[in-house]
Design a protein around this motif. Sequence first.
Motif, PDB file in Angstrom:
ATOM      1  N   ALA A 189       0.449  -1.298   0.129  1.00  0.00           N
ATOM      2  CA  ALA A 189      -0.187   0.340   0.349  1.00  0.00           C
ATOM      3  C   ALA A 189       1.185   1.479   0.102  1.00  0.00           C
ATOM      4  O   ALA A 189       1.798   1.182   0.831  1.00  0.00           O
ATOM      5  CB  ALA A 189      -0.996  -0.119   1.049  1.00  0.00           C
ATOM      6  N   ASP A 234       1.725   3.305   3.350  1.00  0.00           N
ATOM      7  CA  ASP A 234       2.395   1.858   4.732  1.00  0.00           C
ATOM      8  C   ASP A 234       3.309   1.721   4.656  1.00  0.00           C
ATOM      9  O   ASP A 234       5.052   1.731   3.887  1.00  0.00           O
ATOM     10  CB  ASP A 234       2.178   0.697   3.965  1.00  0.00           C
ATOM     11  CG  ASP A 234       2.701  -0.528   4.944  1.00  0.00           C
ATOM     12  OD1 ASP A 234       2.404  -0.042   6.301  1.00  0.00           O
ATOM     13  OD2 ASP A 234       2.135  -1.931   4.746  1.00  0.00           O
ATOM     14  N   THR A 284      -1.393  -0.579  -3.612  1.00  0.00           N
ATOM     15  CA  THR A 284      -2.377  -0.040  -4.234  1.00  0.00           C
ATOM     16  C   THR A 284      -2.490   1.506  -3.241  1.00  0.00           C
ATOM     17  O   THR A 284      -2.245   2.274  -2.715  1.00  0.00           O
ATOM     18  CB  THR A 284      -3.722  -0.825  -3.117  1.00  0.00           C
ATOM     19  OG1 THR A 284      -4.011  -1.642  -3.181  1.00  0.00           O
ATOM     20  CG2 THR A 284      -5.528   0.989  -2.694  1.00  0.00           C
ATOM     21  N   GLU A 291      -3.734   4.061  -0.672  1.00  0.00           N
ATOM     22  CA  GLU A 291      -4.589   3.784   1.617  1.00  0.00           C
ATOM     23  C   GLU A 291      -2.917   3.212   1.946  1.00  0.00           C
ATOM     24  O   GLU A 291      -1.658   3.317   1.498  1.00  0.00           O
ATOM     25  CB  GLU A 291      -4.876   2.467   0.917  1.00  0.00           C
ATOM     26  CG  GLU A 291      -5.569   2.366  -0.174  1.00  0.00           C
ATOM     27  CD  GLU A 291      -7.168   2.387   0.004  1.00  0.00           C
ATOM     28  OE1 GLU A 291      -6.992   3.367   1.913  1.00  0.00           O
ATOM     29  OE2 GLU A 291      -7.978   3.106  -0.512  1.00  0.00           O
ATOM     30  N   ASP A 292      -3.286   2.737   3.350  1.00  0.00           N
ATOM     31  CA  ASP A 292      -2.002   2.747   4.012  1.00  0.00           C
ATOM     32  C   ASP A 292      -2.396   0.620   4.612  1.00  0.00           C
ATOM     33  O   ASP A 292      -2.962   0.376   3.988  1.00  0.00           O
ATOM     34  CB  ASP A 292      -2.418   3.723   5.384  1.00  0.00           C
ATOM     35  CG  ASP A 292      -1.586   3.827   6.100  1.00  0.00           C
ATOM     36  OD1 ASP A 292      -0.184   3.016   6.699  1.00  0.00           O
ATOM     37  OD2 ASP A 292      -1.042   4.815   6.556  1.00  0.00           O
ATOM     38  N   PHE A 301      -5.497  -1.821   4.774  1.00  0.00           N
ATOM     39  CA  PHE A 301      -6.614  -1.017   4.294  1.00  0.00           C
ATOM     40  C   PHE A 301      -8.076  -1.754   4.619  1.00  0.00           C
ATOM     41  O   PHE A 301      -8.964  -1.732   4.616  1.00  0.00           O
ATOM     42  CB  PHE A 301      -6.754   0.366   3.631  1.00  0.00           C
ATOM     43  CG  PHE A 301      -6.083  -0.440   2.496  1.00  0.00           C
ATOM     44  CD1 PHE A 301      -7.896  -0.187   1.906  1.00  0.00           C
ATOM     45  CD2 PHE A 301      -5.613  -1.159   1.940  1.00  0.00           C
ATOM     46  CE1 PHE A 301      -7.405  -0.834   0.270  1.00  0.00           C
ATOM     47  CE2 PHE A 301      -5.129  -1.518   0.452  1.00  0.00           C
ATOM     48  CZ  PHE A 301      -6.483  -1.934  -0.243  1.00  0.00           C
ATOM     49  N   HIS A 302      -7.555  -2.811   3.750  1.00  0.00           N
ATOM     50  CA  HIS A 302      -8.557  -3.867   3.351  1.00  0.00           C
ATOM     51  C   HIS A 302      -9.201  -5.006   4.327  1.00  0.00           C
ATOM     52  O   HIS A 302     -10.453  -4.937   3.718  1.00  0.00           O
ATOM     53  CB  HIS A 302      -8.331  -4.940   2.679  1.00  0.00           C
ATOM     54  CG  HIS A 302      -7.371  -5.820   2.490  1.00  0.00           C
ATOM     55  ND1 HIS A 302      -5.881  -5.136   3.620  1.00  0.00           N
ATOM     56  CD2 HIS A 302      -7.071  -7.280   3.243  1.00  0.00           C
ATOM     57  CE1 HIS A 302      -5.509  -6.031   4.341  1.00  0.00           C
ATOM     58  NE2 HIS A 302      -5.700  -7.511   3.628  1.00  0.00           N
ATOM     59  N   ASN A 332     -11.383  -0.994   5.958  1.00  0.00           N
ATOM     60  CA  ASN A 332     -12.576  -0.573   5.141  1.00  0.00           C
ATOM     61  C   ASN A 332     -13.114  -1.074   4.054  1.00  0.00           C
ATOM     62  O   ASN A 332     -12.518  -1.378   3.344  1.00  0.00           O
ATOM     63  CB  ASN A 332     -12.142   0.481   4.619  1.00  0.00           C
ATOM     64  CG  ASN A 332     -13.430   1.616   4.143  1.00  0.00           C
ATOM     65  OD1 ASN A 332     -14.430   0.759   4.202  1.00  0.00           O
ATOM     66  ND2 ASN A 332     -13.560   2.946   2.929  1.00  0.00           N
ATOM     67  N   CYS A 337     -14.581  -0.498   0.873  1.00  0.00           N
ATOM     68  CA  CYS A 337     -14.225   0.569  -0.259  1.00  0.00           C
ATOM     69  C   CYS A 337     -13.904  -0.398  -1.380  1.00  0.00           C
ATOM     70  O   CYS A 337     -13.282  -1.158  -1.721  1.00  0.00           O
ATOM     71  CB  CYS A 337     -13.390   1.151   0.393  1.00  0.00           C
ATOM     72  SG  CYS A 337     -12.085   0.479   0.369  1.00  0.00           S
ATOM     73  N   ASN A 361     -11.428   0.255  -3.480  1.00  0.00           N
ATOM     74  CA  ASN A 361      -9.574  -0.724  -3.137  1.00  0.00           C
ATOM     75  C   ASN A 361      -9.799  -1.706  -2.574  1.00  0.00           C
ATOM     76  O   ASN A 361      -8.835  -2.615  -3.231  1.00  0.00           O
ATOM     77  CB  ASN A 361      -8.793   0.758  -2.846  1.00  0.00           C
ATOM     78  CG  ASN A 361      -8.049   1.696  -3.666  1.00  0.00           C
ATOM     79  OD1 ASN A 361      -8.397   1.269  -5.361  1.00  0.00           O
ATOM     80  ND2 ASN A 361      -8.043   3.159  -3.412  1.00  0.00           N
TER      81      ASN A 361
END
Length: 312
Positions: free
Chosen positions: A252, A255, A282, A285-286, A289-290, A293, A296, A298
């Motif tokens: 990410a 990250d 991605t 994003e951090d 993240f998946h 969230n 979302c 991404n």
Amino acid sequence: MASEISQDFSPFLRIYKDGHIERLIGTATVPASLDDKTGVASKDVAFSSDPAVSARLYLPAAAGHPKKLPLLVYFHGGGFCIETASSPTYHNYLNAVASEANVVVVSVDYRRAPEDPLPAAYDDSWAALQWVASHRAGDGPDDWLNEHANLNKVFLAGDSAGANIAHHMGLRIGSDKLDGLAVAGIALVHPFFWGSKPVGTETTDPERRAWTVKFTEMACPTFSGADDPIINPESDPGLGGLCSDRILVFVAEKDMLRSRGWYYEEVLKKSGWRGSVEVVETKGEDHVFHLMNPSCENAVEMMKTFVKFLNE
């Protein structure tokens, strides 16, 4: 009088001078169940009594078909010290993975640091793989694996510290072998790797780098420093023996560990390993993240990529 803090690893945990551990996040749990949204069934299975270690198994609704399904062995993240296989974060995520990829999942509930420091998590994860392999003739201790899991198409995956574990399990299968279990691919999501010298866009802030080392020392008292093979694959002379010839690495953009994921591709190729590695980044994003969230855009795209990897 309240006990004084000995070590503060916020936002993860605090260790007090009287020895007790206060986990600040990742403590919620949910029971195994039949998930109404996906139709995926789950159950908890103890595969070791000494030490006591279990796994949560996921069976997609499509498992009613006669064809056996690929098996994903998943190692949750959390810095080796927080979260569990029964965390709602991982339970919901793996329900979705099992459903969308149509795979059986074994989510390993390994022992955690600092009460059980590394290599406990590695040992438990290896024991889980040995237990899975015991089903190779279709007469193992668990009916779901006997009836529905294709042990000739096994995937290892994890996020953060769990990706680190998946990497080490791939190395151990490569060196020690594991009859009855064929690894078709390894997916590392925002893997926890490090090193003494910054790579790529990695932070050069000495305090942040020192914190990462100190945190790893908490998880592994025998840790020899930032270039220990535990967290620096480049230092491992056995890297070229990684068991799978297909590796998928997610990183990410925001990250702190981003550059290590890219660097992993580089050191793998230098090691003599002859497989194919793909790194997917991605943007915007951090870290994990998946999981935070999952709906979302991404995260949905990332799930599609993961599902494709598991179905190829």
